[in-house]
Enzyme design. Structure first.
Site, PDB file in Angstrom:
ATOM      1  N   HIS A 226       0.827  -1.199   0.000  1.00 20.68           N
ATOM      2  CA  HIS A 226       0.000   0.000   0.000  1.00 20.68           C
ATOM      3  C   HIS A 226       0.866   1.257   0.000  1.00 20.68           C
ATOM      4  O   HIS A 226       2.082   1.196   0.215  1.00 20.68           O
ATOM      5  CB  HIS A 226      -0.938   0.009   1.211  1.00 20.68           C
ATOM      6  CG  HIS A 226      -0.212   0.044   2.526  1.00 20.68           C
ATOM      7  ND1 HIS A 226       0.313  -1.077   3.124  1.00 20.68           N
ATOM      8  CD2 HIS A 226       0.076   1.080   3.358  1.00 20.68           C
ATOM      9  CE1 HIS A 226       0.890  -0.747   4.262  1.00 20.68           C
ATOM     10  NE2 HIS A 226       0.775   0.552   4.421  1.00 20.68           N
ATOM     11  N   ASP A 228       0.908   5.041   1.818  1.00 22.40           N
ATOM     12  CA  ASP A 228       0.305   5.749   2.947  1.00 22.40           C
ATOM     13  C   ASP A 228      -0.455   7.000   2.509  1.00 22.40           C
ATOM     14  O   ASP A 228      -1.527   7.304   3.037  1.00 22.40           O
ATOM     15  CB  ASP A 228       1.384   6.132   3.968  1.00 22.40           C
ATOM     16  CG  ASP A 228       1.904   4.926   4.734  1.00 22.40           C
ATOM     17  OD1 ASP A 228       1.269   3.853   4.656  1.00 22.40           O
ATOM     18  OD2 ASP A 228       2.948   5.051   5.402  1.00 22.40           O
ATOM     19  N   HIS A 284       4.988   0.000  -0.066  1.00 19.54           N
ATOM     20  CA  HIS A 284       5.597  -0.916   0.909  1.00 19.54           C
ATOM     21  C   HIS A 284       4.592  -1.915   1.433  1.00 19.54           C
ATOM     22  O   HIS A 284       3.382  -1.802   1.219  1.00 19.54           O
ATOM     23  CB  HIS A 284       6.209  -0.131   2.065  1.00 19.54           C
ATOM     24  CG  HIS A 284       5.205   0.698   2.821  1.00 19.54           C
ATOM     25  ND1 HIS A 284       4.873   1.986   2.455  1.00 19.54           N
ATOM     26  CD2 HIS A 284       4.447   0.423   3.920  1.00 19.54           C
ATOM     27  CE1 HIS A 284       3.968   2.467   3.279  1.00 19.54           C
ATOM     28  NE2 HIS A 284       3.684   1.532   4.190  1.00 19.54           N
ATOM     29  N   ARG A 294       5.467  -9.233  17.159  1.00 22.91           N
ATOM     30  CA  ARG A 294       6.152  -8.036  16.651  1.00 22.91           C
ATOM     31  C   ARG A 294       5.446  -6.789  17.179  1.00 22.91           C
ATOM     32  O   ARG A 294       4.254  -6.607  16.949  1.00 22.91           O
ATOM     33  CB  ARG A 294       6.128  -8.061  15.123  1.00 22.91           C
ATOM     34  CG  ARG A 294       6.725  -6.850  14.395  1.00 22.91           C
ATOM     35  CD  ARG A 294       6.362  -6.987  12.923  1.00 22.91           C
ATOM     36  NE  ARG A 294       7.037  -6.076  12.029  1.00 22.91           N
ATOM     37  CZ  ARG A 294       6.577  -4.880  11.692  1.00 22.91           C
ATOM     38  NH1 ARG A 294       5.444  -4.425  12.215  1.00 22.91           N
ATOM     39  NH2 ARG A 294       7.239  -4.127  10.823  1.00 22.91           N
TER      40      ARG A 294
END
Length: 315
Positions: A226, A228, A284, A294
């Site tokens: 996507h 941002d 990214h 994570r």
């Protein structure tokens, strides 16, 4: 006249002697067929292992054609910056001279936020997310808006839990959060040659916790590529502060800048700040987390004061 001696008569084609020879031939055929079956089984097993290895290799991110690791987990980077041509994504938005990106790129640093600060921030995230958490693999905690993943939905933790929040978080937690945000903002301003006061914190800015649980909603599918600036029009500069270590706390979950045939990855390291301009020049994705957990914080900045938000306050 003496009778002539004759040799033993040949066995007729359908005689018992011919029949007696057949079991030996059939046995050889069975042995041969069994050998072929064993060989095919071994070949199938080998092919299966090769396929499994390829699938595992693919799941680790090679399907993206990763050609370069921009930042290894074991490195301690004072600063690494790559400039890339800006996209046209900013042209459709109000431009702010001296802030709207004209110099675009991506950077990584390990010396802005200490690992001790990262550990404390991770503790804040864990305390908040312990109040809820997604049914799927991705959970979000936004101290600004109060958004907290809860099952398949979100709740406002300030309204949902009320005064209990003051027994979960402390004033020092919120002060640390603000101090870290300011350090990240200054780092971005210096890297892109803009005034720190030109940048404004914008939403959404949030903690994330990702594990290997199966996705339950579209929100859990964090791994899609996507942009941002396309997803959130207010974003001009994006940063990620990692709160856990790749290959120690979790597997998979690397950050990937998508480039045709030459993707760049950032391997998370507690205290590492990865930052970049928010347009299509920095398409990214995040690899799927394969094991472990994570933790990270997404901190976004805008040039437009109309889209600014305040730091969260402990009240």
């Amino acid at each position: 006249m003496a009778p002539q001696r004759r040799g033993a008569p040949r066995a007729a084609e359908n005689s018992g002697a011919a029949v007696r020879r057949r079991p030996s031939s059939a046995k050889k055929d069975r042995v041969l067929r069994e050998s072929w079956r064993k060989w095919l089984r071994v070949a199938g097993l080998v092919a299966g292992l090769v396929l499994a290895a390829l699938l595992l290799w693919s799941s680790l991110g090679t399907e993206d054609g990763v050609a370069e690791v921009l930042a290894h987990r074991g490195e301690v980077l004072a600063g690494r910056f790559i400039e890339v041509p800006c996209s046209e994504d900013y042209d459709g938005h109000r431009r702010f001279e001296g802030c709207t990106p004209r110099k675009c790129g991506r950077g990584v640093t390990d010396v802005v936020i200490t690992r001790e600060e990262a550990q404390r921030l991770r503790s804040i995230a864990a305390k908040g997310l312990a109040l809820g958490g997604s049914d799927g693999g991705a959970s979000v905690l936004d101290l600004h808006s109060g958004a907290l993943s809860m099952g398949k939905h979100f709740v406002n933790l300030y309204r949902y839990f009320g005064d209990k929040i003051q027994t979960v978080f402390s004033e020092e937690d919120f002060q640390l959060y603000q101090d870290v945000r300011q350090k990240v903002q200054l780092t971005i301003a210096k890297a892109f040659g803009i005034g720190e006061s030109s940048l404004y914190l914008t939403k959404p800015t949030f903690f994330s916790r990702i594990n290997s649980s199966q996705a339950r909603t579209a929100h859990d599918e964090y791994w899609h590529a996507h942009v941002d600036k396309v997803t959130y029009g207010s974003f001009d500069y994006t940063s990620l502060l990692y709160l856990s270590d790749y290959l120690e706390d979790f597997g998979g979950g690397r950050f990937v800048f998508m480039e045709e045939g030459a993707n760049k990855t950032v391997e998370p390291r507690a205290g590492r700040v990865s930052f970049f301009t928010s347009g299509s020049e920095n398409l990214h994705r995040v690899e799927k987390v394969l094991w472990g957990t994570r933790y990270a914080i997404t901190i976004a900045f805008t040039c437009n004061p109309d889209h600014s938000i305040e730091d969260p306050a402990f009240t």
